[in-house]
Enzyme design. Structure first.
Site, PDB file in Angstrom:
ATOM      1  N   ARG A  37      19.607  -0.646 -10.766  1.00  0.00           N
ATOM      2  CA  ARG A  37      19.896  -0.694  -8.862  1.00  0.00           C
ATOM      3  C   ARG A  37      20.545   0.350  -9.217  1.00  0.00           C
ATOM      4  O   ARG A  37      21.868   0.428 -10.166  1.00  0.00           O
ATOM      5  CB  ARG A  37      21.191  -2.308  -9.282  1.00  0.00           C
ATOM      6  CG  ARG A  37      19.966  -3.751  -9.277  1.00  0.00           C
ATOM      7  CD  ARG A  37      21.176  -4.513  -9.462  1.00  0.00           C
ATOM      8  NE  ARG A  37      21.644  -4.831 -10.448  1.00  0.00           N
ATOM      9  CZ  ARG A  37      23.162  -5.419 -10.728  1.00  0.00           C
ATOM     10  NH1 ARG A  37      22.976  -5.654  -9.558  1.00  0.00           N
ATOM     11  NH2 ARG A  37      23.444  -5.573 -12.112  1.00  0.00           N
ATOM     12  N   ASP A  64      17.482   1.412  -4.533  1.00  0.00           N
ATOM     13  CA  ASP A  64      18.268   0.496  -4.298  1.00  0.00           C
ATOM     14  C   ASP A  64      17.741  -0.545  -3.355  1.00  0.00           C
ATOM     15  O   ASP A  64      16.454  -1.017  -2.639  1.00  0.00           O
ATOM     16  CB  ASP A  64      18.286   1.502  -2.710  1.00  0.00           C
ATOM     17  CG  ASP A  64      19.634   0.541  -1.757  1.00  0.00           C
ATOM     18  OD1 ASP A  64      19.788  -0.783  -2.755  1.00  0.00           O
ATOM     19  OD2 ASP A  64      20.272   1.413  -1.612  1.00  0.00           O
ATOM     20  N   LYS A  66      18.481  -3.221  -2.163  1.00  0.00           N
ATOM     21  CA  LYS A  66      19.075  -3.377  -1.177  1.00  0.00           C
ATOM     22  C   LYS A  66      18.255  -3.317   0.050  1.00  0.00           C
ATOM     23  O   LYS A  66      18.630  -3.646   1.529  1.00  0.00           O
ATOM     24  CB  LYS A  66      20.126  -3.213  -0.736  1.00  0.00           C
ATOM     25  CG  LYS A  66      21.453  -3.978  -1.955  1.00  0.00           C
ATOM     26  CD  LYS A  66      23.230  -4.003  -1.353  1.00  0.00           C
ATOM     27  CE  LYS A  66      24.219  -4.172  -2.291  1.00  0.00           C
ATOM     28  NZ  LYS A  66      25.775  -3.778  -1.969  1.00  0.00           N
ATOM     29  N   HIS A 130      28.870 -16.366 -22.030  1.00  0.00           N
ATOM     30  CA  HIS A 130      28.531 -15.232 -22.596  1.00  0.00           C
ATOM     31  C   HIS A 130      28.506 -15.803 -24.496  1.00  0.00           C
ATOM     32  O   HIS A 130      28.228 -16.600 -24.970  1.00  0.00           O
ATOM     33  CB  HIS A 130      30.018 -14.171 -23.096  1.00  0.00           C
ATOM     34  CG  HIS A 130      29.275 -13.054 -22.029  1.00  0.00           C
ATOM     35  ND1 HIS A 130      28.628 -12.209 -21.748  1.00  0.00           N
ATOM     36  CD2 HIS A 130      30.577 -12.362 -21.297  1.00  0.00           C
ATOM     37  CE1 HIS A 130      29.344 -11.440 -20.799  1.00  0.00           C
ATOM     38  NE2 HIS A 130      30.473 -11.631 -20.711  1.00  0.00           N
ATOM     39  N   ASN A 133      30.282 -18.895 -26.209  1.00  0.00           N
ATOM     40  CA  ASN A 133      30.165 -19.738 -25.198  1.00  0.00           C
ATOM     41  C   ASN A 133      28.556 -20.831 -26.172  1.00  0.00           C
ATOM     42  O   ASN A 133      28.225 -21.498 -25.944  1.00  0.00           O
ATOM     43  CB  ASN A 133      30.128 -19.491 -24.191  1.00  0.00           C
ATOM     44  CG  ASN A 133      31.542 -19.057 -23.635  1.00  0.00           C
ATOM     45  OD1 ASN A 133      30.984 -17.516 -23.047  1.00  0.00           O
ATOM     46  ND2 ASN A 133      32.804 -19.028 -24.252  1.00  0.00           N
ATOM     47  N   ASP A 160      22.747 -13.456 -27.990  1.00  0.00           N
ATOM     48  CA  ASP A 160      21.624 -12.906 -27.432  1.00  0.00           C
ATOM     49  C   ASP A 160      21.171 -12.120 -28.163  1.00  0.00           C
ATOM     50  O   ASP A 160      19.618 -11.827 -27.029  1.00  0.00           O
ATOM     51  CB  ASP A 160      23.180 -11.661 -26.999  1.00  0.00           C
ATOM     52  CG  ASP A 160      24.080 -12.110 -26.226  1.00  0.00           C
ATOM     53  OD1 ASP A 160      23.928 -12.341 -25.512  1.00  0.00           O
ATOM     54  OD2 ASP A 160      24.410 -10.506 -26.095  1.00  0.00           O
TER      55      ASP A 160
END
Length: 380
Positions: A37, A64, A66, A130, A133, A160
């Site tokens: 992004r 972009d 957006k 994360h 957790n 992860d």
């Protein structure tokens, strides 16, 4: 090079398990295009790019999202891809106009890989958390640590990377194979909590059989057994022993010059405290290097505990080329290995520049369009 050569994947940039999965696929030869992004690029990253090793082996563009043109560009890339992977919270890509249904209208065979902590549904699906957790809810964290001590965070390897990135990579590849037969893509919902639970499958079997206890640090493989643990040497460095089987245990005692009668029956837990103290005392009589020399080539399930600074220099790792120096950064080599289609030496992470953007999009869209997209502000 690599067994995944010819596979094309679009990666919507994220952190942690998503990039790790993309790296694994790219290491094995897939063409992975990372879509960053533009706003995230502008915020910057305190770590120099060359050290962000999860970004190796693929090119990136800044888009972009957006702008309608940015969304349209990603959809055009998805048209040509075998898979797209993303790691946003559930519903985010749908809001962007890049959800599975949006992509399937362009490419019905697209595999849509989603990596999250809690999964795409369930009471916690949209709650921030994360790695630590996620593995907390699976029983994994509770099981890791020494007796009488708090649970020990195992870096972010179990959640992860083990339960997340690896399961996403497996799921994406399985779905690509299925799509080649059915002609239809599907969503791969890779939840870290699911993958971490799956990693615990064997241990849940042992617990159900009454062989393993939920009391931390009391079992064979969790530091409860003195013959499966780490010991400090005379120089303050550490070694590990994992002599679970009787014949390996006998060799361990022989190399330590410990009389079997002094420790008693290996599996008799009543003997464990005395035997542990004896092991600790014996290992403190020599340096780590001296113990390594003594155990060289022995079937005693022994190894030095190496730091990240030491591991690349170990003779076994050097002989196998387990670590590589890429652009001055020592890092693990691609794994696993293939006899006929070996992976190439990784390319370092590449910065997003006009030249690199054009190179990244080569084979995806025409060069003239790249300039038009840049002029419109769609490409950063």
């Amino acid at each position: 090079m690599g067994p995944l050569a010819g596979i094309k994947i679009v990666e919507l940039a994220g952190i942690g398990p998503g990039p790790m999965c993309a790296m694994l696929l790219a290491d094995l030869g897939a063409t992975v295009l990372r879509v960053d992004r533009q706003q995230a690029i502008e915020q910057g990253n305190p770590r120099p790019l060359k050290y962000n090793l999860l970004l190796r082996n693929r090119k990136a563009i800044a888009v972009d999202l957006k702008r309608p043109g940015g969304v349209a560009l990603v959809l055009r890339l998805a048209e040509q891809a075998d898979a797209l992977i993303e790691g946003f919270r559930p519903g985010v890509t749908e809001c962007l106009g890049l959800g599975p249904e949006d992509c399937w209208r362009r490419n019905p065979k697209l595999v849509y890989g989603r990596i999250t902590g809690w999964g795409q549904d369930g009471p916690l699906a949209t709650v921030a958390a994360h790695d630590l957790n996620y593995i907390s809810l699976t029983g994994a964290l509770h099981a890791i640590g020494r007796a009488g001590q708090p649970p020990t965070p195992p870096l972010n390897l179990v959640g992860d990377y083990g339960g997340g990135a690896l399961y996403l990579a497996l799921g994406v590849l399985a779905a690509i194979l299925e799509a080649r037969q059915s002609g239809r893509g599907q969503v791969v919902d890779a939840a870290i909590v699911d993958g971490a639970a799956s990693l615990m499958t064997s241990l849940y079997g042992l617990f159900a059989a009454g062989i393993a206890s939920t009391e931390r640090g009391t079992n064979n493989n969790d530091s409860g057994a003195y013959f499966y643990d780490c010991y400090q040497c005379a120089d303050g460095l550490w070694v590990s022993v994992a002599a679970l089987e009787g014949r390996f245990f006998a060799e361990l005692l022989r190399r330590l010059e410990i009389d079997p009668d002094a420790v008693g029956v290996q599996r008799d837990r009543a003997n464990w405290p005395k035997a542990r103290a004896l092991f600790a005392e014996r290992f403190r009589t020599r340096t780590r290097a001296e113990w390594c020399a003594r155990f060289e080539g022995a079937d005693a399930c022994f190894a030095p505990v190496l730091s990240m600074a030491e591991a690349p220099q170990h003779p076994h790792n050097r002989a196998r080329g387990a670590f590589l120096d890429v652009d001055g950064v020592v890092q693990p080599a691609p794994a696993p290995r293939f006899s006929r289609t070996p992976a190439a030496v990784p390319e370092p992470p590449a910065p997003i520049t006009p030249g690199n953007t054009a190179a990244a999009l080569r084979g995806w869209i025409d060069a003239g369009e790249v300039e038009a997209l840049r002029a419109a502000g769609t490409l950063g």
